[in-house]
Motif scaffolding. Sequence first.
Motif, PDB file in Angstrom:
ATOM      1  N   UNK A  42      13.408 -55.925  26.457  1.00  0.00           N
ATOM      2  CA  UNK A  42      13.940 -55.534  27.761  1.00  0.00           C
ATOM      3  C   UNK A  42      15.141 -54.624  27.530  1.00  0.00           C
ATOM      4  N   UNK A  43      15.186 -53.540  28.306  1.00  0.00           N
ATOM      5  CA  UNK A  43      16.201 -52.506  28.128  1.00  0.00           C
ATOM      6  C   UNK A  43      16.922 -52.291  29.451  1.00  0.00           C
ATOM      7  N   UNK A  44      18.249 -52.267  29.405  1.00  0.00           N
ATOM      8  CA  UNK A  44      19.085 -52.011  30.570  1.00  0.00           C
ATOM      9  C   UNK A  44      19.949 -50.797  30.264  1.00  0.00           C
ATOM     10  N   UNK A  45      19.816 -49.759  31.062  1.00  0.00           N
ATOM     11  CA  UNK A  45      20.605 -48.533  30.880  1.00  0.00           C
ATOM     12  C   UNK A  45      20.520 -47.981  29.453  1.00  0.00           C
ATOM     13  N   UNK A  46      19.332 -48.020  28.877  1.00  0.00           N
ATOM     14  CA  UNK A  46      19.122 -47.446  27.552  1.00  0.00           C
ATOM     15  C   UNK A  46      19.541 -48.322  26.388  1.00  0.00           C
ATOM     16  N   UNK A  47      19.994 -49.546  26.667  1.00  0.00           N
ATOM     17  CA  UNK A  47      20.457 -50.458  25.623  1.00  0.00           C
ATOM     18  C   UNK A  47      19.599 -51.723  25.644  1.00  0.00           C
ATOM     19  N   UNK A  48      19.241 -52.224  24.468  1.00  0.00           N
ATOM     20  CA  UNK A  48      18.459 -53.458  24.409  1.00  0.00           C
ATOM     21  C   UNK A  48      19.239 -54.587  25.074  1.00  0.00           C
ATOM     22  N   UNK A  49      18.616 -55.231  26.048  1.00  0.00           N
ATOM     23  CA  UNK A  49      19.223 -56.341  26.771  1.00  0.00           C
ATOM     24  C   UNK A  49      18.851 -57.658  26.092  1.00  0.00           C
ATOM     25  N   UNK A  50      17.552 -57.833  25.843  1.00  0.00           N
ATOM     26  CA  UNK A  50      17.069 -59.033  25.164  1.00  0.00           C
ATOM     27  C   UNK A  50      15.620 -58.805  24.757  1.00  0.00           C
ATOM     28  N   UNK A  51      15.175 -59.594  23.798  1.00  0.00           N
ATOM     29  CA  UNK A  51      13.755 -59.638  23.456  1.00  0.00           C
ATOM     30  C   UNK A  51      13.316 -61.070  23.733  1.00  0.00           C
ATOM     31  N   UNK A  52      12.311 -61.205  24.584  1.00  0.00           N
ATOM     32  CA  UNK A  52      11.824 -62.533  24.960  1.00  0.00           C
ATOM     33  C   UNK A  52      10.352 -62.668  24.588  1.00  0.00           C
ATOM     34  N   UNK A  53       9.937 -63.920  24.459  1.00  0.00           N
ATOM     35  CA  UNK A  53       8.577 -64.209  24.033  1.00  0.00           C
ATOM     36  C   UNK A  53       8.042 -65.376  24.845  1.00  0.00           C
ATOM     37  N   UNK A  54       6.806 -65.262  25.279  1.00  0.00           N
ATOM     38  CA  UNK A  54       6.151 -66.336  26.024  1.00  0.00           C
ATOM     39  C   UNK A  54       5.767 -67.434  25.049  1.00  0.00           C
ATOM     40  N   UNK A  55       6.150 -68.672  25.356  1.00  0.00           N
ATOM     41  CA  UNK A  55       5.869 -69.776  24.445  1.00  0.00           C
ATOM     42  C   UNK A  55       4.643 -70.555  24.913  1.00  0.00           C
ATOM     43  N   UNK A  56       4.685 -71.044  26.139  1.00  0.00           N
ATOM     44  CA  UNK A  56       3.553 -71.774  26.710  1.00  0.00           C
ATOM     45  C   UNK A  56       3.749 -71.877  28.218  1.00  0.00           C
ATOM     46  N   UNK A  57       2.659 -71.930  28.936  1.00  0.00           N
ATOM     47  CA  UNK A  57       2.676 -72.013  30.399  1.00  0.00           C
ATOM     48  C   UNK A  57       3.772 -71.130  30.988  1.00  0.00           C
ATOM     49  N   UNK A  58       4.820 -71.754  31.498  1.00  0.00           N
ATOM     50  CA  UNK A  58       5.911 -70.985  32.112  1.00  0.00           C
ATOM     51  C   UNK A  58       7.158 -70.979  31.240  1.00  0.00           C
ATOM     52  N   UNK A  59       7.017 -71.355  29.978  1.00  0.00           N
ATOM     53  CA  UNK A  59       8.172 -71.411  29.075  1.00  0.00           C
ATOM     54  C   UNK A  59       8.318 -70.114  28.286  1.00  0.00           C
TER      55      UNK A  59
END
Length: 84
Positions: A42-59
């Motif tokens: 995820x990028x906000x204003x050209x800067x990496x904000x976070x990297x997220x990963x789906x684990x299971x169901x809604x987690x």
Amino acid sequence: MKEKEDSFTIEVDLLEGAESLKLLVIPTLSEEDTYPTTSYLTVLDGVTFAIVEHVEDTKWRMVEGAIDQQAIDKIGRAIDEHTL
């Protein structure tokens, strides 16, 4: 990691009373694992904000960044709404 599909934009309310954040989301497929997983840069204003990963169901979990679990979950729900 290699790009999995086209990038897309999500809008997330991370702070009550503040403006929504528009995040560019770039899905990437891990080639390092026995079982490839999709991470979302995820990028906000050209800067990496976070990297997220789906684990299971809604987690969801954070791979990289400095945000709390509540923010991770909100970003994950927005990604789910876009991709499902």
